[in-house]
Scaffold this active site. Structure first.
Site, PDB file in Angstrom:
ATOM      1  N   ASP A 208       6.371  33.414 -16.231  1.00  0.00           N
ATOM      2  CA  ASP A 208       7.687  33.339 -15.603  1.00  0.00           C
ATOM      3  C   ASP A 208       8.751  33.710 -16.632  1.00  0.00           C
ATOM      4  O   ASP A 208       8.447  33.919 -17.819  1.00  0.00           O
ATOM      5  CB  ASP A 208       7.927  31.929 -15.058  1.00  0.00           C
TER       6      ASP A 208
ATOM      7  N   ASP B 205      16.547  31.480 -17.219  1.00  0.00           N
ATOM      8  CA  ASP B 205      17.965  31.827 -17.322  1.00  0.00           C
ATOM      9  C   ASP B 205      18.523  31.461 -18.691  1.00  0.00           C
ATOM     10  O   ASP B 205      19.432  32.113 -19.195  1.00  0.00           O
ATOM     11  CB  ASP B 205      18.756  31.106 -16.230  1.00  0.00           C
TER      12      ASP B 205
ATOM     13  N   GLY C 205      16.205  28.708 -12.074  1.00  0.00           N
ATOM     14  CA  GLY C 205      16.735  28.498 -10.733  1.00  0.00           C
ATOM     15  C   GLY C 205      17.791  29.488 -10.313  1.00  0.00           C
ATOM     16  O   GLY C 205      18.378  29.349  -9.240  1.00  0.00           O
TER      17      GLY C 205
ATOM     18  N   GLU D  15       8.704  26.899  -8.669  1.00  0.00           N
ATOM     19  CA  GLU D  15       8.444  27.314 -10.049  1.00  0.00           C
ATOM     20  C   GLU D  15       8.037  26.122 -10.910  1.00  0.00           C
ATOM     21  O   GLU D  15       7.108  26.214 -11.717  1.00  0.00           O
ATOM     22  CB  GLU D  15       9.686  27.987 -10.636  1.00  0.00           C
TER      23      GLU D  15
ATOM     24  N   LYS E 281      19.143  35.369 -23.393  1.00  0.00           N
ATOM     25  CA  LYS E 281      18.878  34.101 -22.715  1.00  0.00           C
ATOM     26  C   LYS E 281      18.722  32.941 -23.704  1.00  0.00           C
ATOM     27  O   LYS E 281      18.607  31.789 -23.287  1.00  0.00           O
ATOM     28  CB  LYS E 281      17.602  34.222 -21.870  1.00  0.00           C
TER      29      LYS E 281
END
Length: 230
Positions: free
Chosen positions: A84, A87, A98, A106, A124
């Site tokens: 994955d 953010d 999210g 997730e 990030k």
């Protein structure tokens, strides 16, 4: 191809190395994950016999586009590896997720996977969670007004997330919740924040991923850095 696309391509390729012999692969959601799925598609001959579990409808559609077999979590007892993006990520390898409103699924897939691998670009990486991105909260629609008012009364800068294109209205998560976003103006103890938010009736899940990363792959303009939780 712009610089960010090139970075995402490199970290997606690096993430492929962590699949190994995994039979059941969990896949997250987002534009960076989209690049990972694209790379999976290029190596379909190698990974075509694997089973995939997706965290969102968007990811299901992308995996199916390349002909991968997507199954329901009820069909397996465990997930071998989960890939994955995020953010935000801090120096302790904790995350905010999210942005794509798939945080609950997730987090479920992350928690129940043997190995959790996250890929991000250098933008990030933050000093503290919430520095650049609000903390998403997935809320049962029936309770959203009450949860919203309660958070306001506690002094939180909270807003209902609304769509910016397509059907107008509040953003609905992949499990049917309404997304609230909490904007932080300064660092907080995210473990305490997670506990507080999860204790509120009506809150389904939060976008804080604490102690859930095994491998973090960060892409920079000139290199890829891999960090592992000790």
């Amino acid at each position: 191809m712009n610089a960010i696309s090139e970075i995402r391509e490199r970290i997606a390729l690096e993430a492929l190395k962590y699949i190994g012999n995994a039979k059941v692969i969990g896949v997250g959601t987002g534009s960076t994950v989209g690049k990972f799925i694209e790379k999976l598609g290029e190596y379909r001959r190698e990974f075509g016999d694997r089973l995939f579990i997706a965290s969102s409808y968007d990811t299901i559609l992308k995996l199916r586009e390349y002909g991968f077999k997507v199954i329901h979590p009820l069909m397996v007892s465990e997930i071998d590896v989960y890939i994955d993006s995020a953010d935000e990520v801090d120096k302790e390898l904790n995350l905010v997720k999210g942005g794509g409103a798939a945080l609950t699924l997730e987090k479920i897939l992350t928690y129940y996977s043997k190995k959790r691998v996250f890929i991000v670009d250098y933008m990030k990486v933050v000093n503290w969670l919430g520095e650049k991105h609000p903390i998403p909260v997935d809320v049962i629609p029936y309770a959203v007004t009450m949860v919203y008012r309660y958070l306001k009364s506690r002094g939180y800068n909270v807003k209902v997330r609304y769509t910016t294109k397509g059907k107008y209205g509040p953003v609905i998560s992949d499990i049917g919740g309404i997304i609230l976003d909490i904007k932080l103006d300064s660092p907080v103890n995210v473990r305490d924040l997670e506990r507080e938010l999860k204790s509120i009736p009506g809150v389904i899940e939060t976008g804080l991923f604490i102690d859930l990363v095994d491998v973090l792959i960060v892409g920079y303009k000139d290199k890829v850095v891999v960090r592992k939780r000790s």
